[in-house]
Design an enzyme around this catalytic site. Structure first.
Site, mmCIF file in Angstrom:
data_model
loop_
_atom_site.group_PDB
_atom_site.id
_atom_site.type_symbol
_atom_site.label_atom_id
_atom_site.label_comp_id
_atom_site.label_asym_id
_atom_site.label_seq_id
_atom_site.Cartn_x
_atom_site.Cartn_y
_atom_site.Cartn_z
ATOM 1 N N LEU A 29 0.823 -1.205 0.000
ATOM 2 C CA LEU A 29 0.000 0.000 0.000
ATOM 3 C C LEU A 29 0.861 1.261 0.000
ATOM 4 C CD1 LEU A 29 -2.788 -1.088 2.518
ATOM 5 C CD2 LEU A 29 -3.058 -0.733 0.054
ATOM 6 N N GLU A 46 -4.615 8.537 2.984
ATOM 7 C CA GLU A 46 -4.252 9.483 4.032
ATOM 8 C C GLU A 46 -3.613 8.777 5.230
ATOM 9 O OE1 GLU A 46 -4.559 12.810 4.271
ATOM 10 O OE2 GLU A 46 -5.321 13.078 2.244
ATOM 11 N N ARG A 51 -4.205 -4.134 12.449
ATOM 12 C CA ARG A 51 -4.286 -4.790 13.749
ATOM 13 C C ARG A 51 -4.501 -6.286 13.575
ATOM 14 N NH1 ARG A 51 -8.046 -7.525 12.827
ATOM 15 N NH2 ARG A 51 -10.233 -6.941 12.619
ATOM 16 N N SER A 57 -10.349 -12.425 21.625
ATOM 17 C CA SER A 57 -11.347 -11.951 20.654
ATOM 18 C C SER A 57 -11.699 -13.045 19.658
ATOM 19 C CB SER A 57 -10.820 -10.725 19.910
ATOM 20 O OG SER A 57 -10.610 -9.646 20.783
ATOM 21 N N ASP A 80 -11.296 -12.073 9.738
ATOM 22 C CA ASP A 80 -10.734 -10.752 10.061
ATOM 23 C C ASP A 80 -9.722 -10.825 11.196
ATOM 24 O OD1 ASP A 80 -12.553 -11.375 12.032
ATOM 25 O OD2 ASP A 80 -13.379 -9.350 12.190
ATOM 26 N N LYS A 120 -25.332 0.308 5.418
ATOM 27 C CA LYS A 120 -26.089 -0.415 6.440
ATOM 28 C C LYS A 120 -27.247 0.466 6.915
ATOM 29 C CE LYS A 120 -22.379 -3.370 8.209
ATOM 30 N NZ LYS A 120 -21.620 -3.798 9.409
ATOM 31 N N GLU A 147 -8.538 -8.830 6.012
ATOM 32 C CA GLU A 147 -9.677 -7.961 5.718
ATOM 33 C C GLU A 147 -9.175 -6.531 5.560
ATOM 34 O OE1 GLU A 147 -14.044 -7.476 7.566
ATOM 35 O OE2 GLU A 147 -12.502 -6.409 8.689
ATOM 36 N N ALA A 159 -17.857 6.136 12.006
ATOM 37 C CA ALA A 159 -17.803 4.740 12.440
ATOM 38 C C ALA A 159 -17.210 4.621 13.837
ATOM 39 C CB ALA A 159 -16.992 3.912 11.445
#
Length: 218
Positions: A29, A46, A51, A57, A80, A120, A147, A159
């Site tokens: 990237l 930007e 993570r 989790s 993910d 959504k 992901e 978000a």
């Protein structure tokens, strides 16, 4: 005890491989962003944040799916474990980034969820990609799923706020706040459109100014 130690080591090795996959994605990237800047005088990216889910989790997500806490189940059903979030200035940059990623020979795009075209119900917007990238180890090659979420700065701010509200109220968010969030999502969309128009006008002015200078020289 020996069995527990072996299992912990296996999980560490697994998460290390996901870290390597993130390293590969992040490097790609950054290179693509710098090349785009050189060719088009514009950075589509930007900010990049990555993570890896911690074992607790992963375990909770497996439990919600009714699955056992094993490495095999995790790699097959949890997509993910490794995640990258890309923020950009304009909504049009989102699809530019998607095109750049999809053109990479060693990245396979497995799934696309376009929440820009179909947001959504709560107003959430983003482009989600599930990709697979090879990680070359000393004795084998592992194809690892990552992901990628791509959104504008305004979408990302919305978000983040939405996540904090749902966490604070343990998902039982009052109706009036849900309405406020939907209104805020519309405002974020308006801001994205407004900033894009200002940017386009600025670029047109620069082109016009450059042409006028060329005429003076001639």
């Amino acid at each position: 005890m020996r069995h527990d130690s072996t299992e912990i080591e296996e999980w560490r090795n697994l998460l290390l491989i996901y870290k390597f996959a993130l390293d590969e994605i992040n490097t790609k990237l950054k290179i693509l962003n710098e090349e785009f800047q050189f060719v088009h005088q514009h950075n589509p990216i930007e900010h990049i944040k990555s993570r890896i889910k911690d074992p607790s989790s992963i375990k909770r997500k497996l439990q919600r799916k009714g699955l056992k806490m094993t490495i095999e189940k995790a790699t097959k059903h949890i997509h993910d474990i490794a995640g990258v979030r890309i923020t950009c200035a304009f909504a049009s940059d989102i699809y530019k980034i998607y095109d750049m990623v999809s053109c990479q020979d060693d990245i396979s795009i497995l799934k696309v969820k376009d929440y820009l075209k179909e947001p959504k119900p709560n107003g959430y917007k983003s482009l989600h990609l599930l990709v697979e990238i090879p990680v070359f180890l000393t004795n084998r090659t592992e194809n690892v799923k990552v992901e990628i979420q791509i959104r504008t700065i305004a979408m990302d701010f919305w978000a983040s706020l939405e996540h904090k509200i749902y966490y604070k109220y343990d998902k039982a968010v009052p109706e009036y706040l849900i309405d406020e969030l939907k209104e805020a999502a519309e405002m974020a969309q308006y801001l994205d459109h407004k900033m894009k128009r200002i940017h386009d006008e600025m670029m047109m002015y620069k082109v016009k100014e450059k042409l006028e200078k060329t005429r003076v020289i001639i």
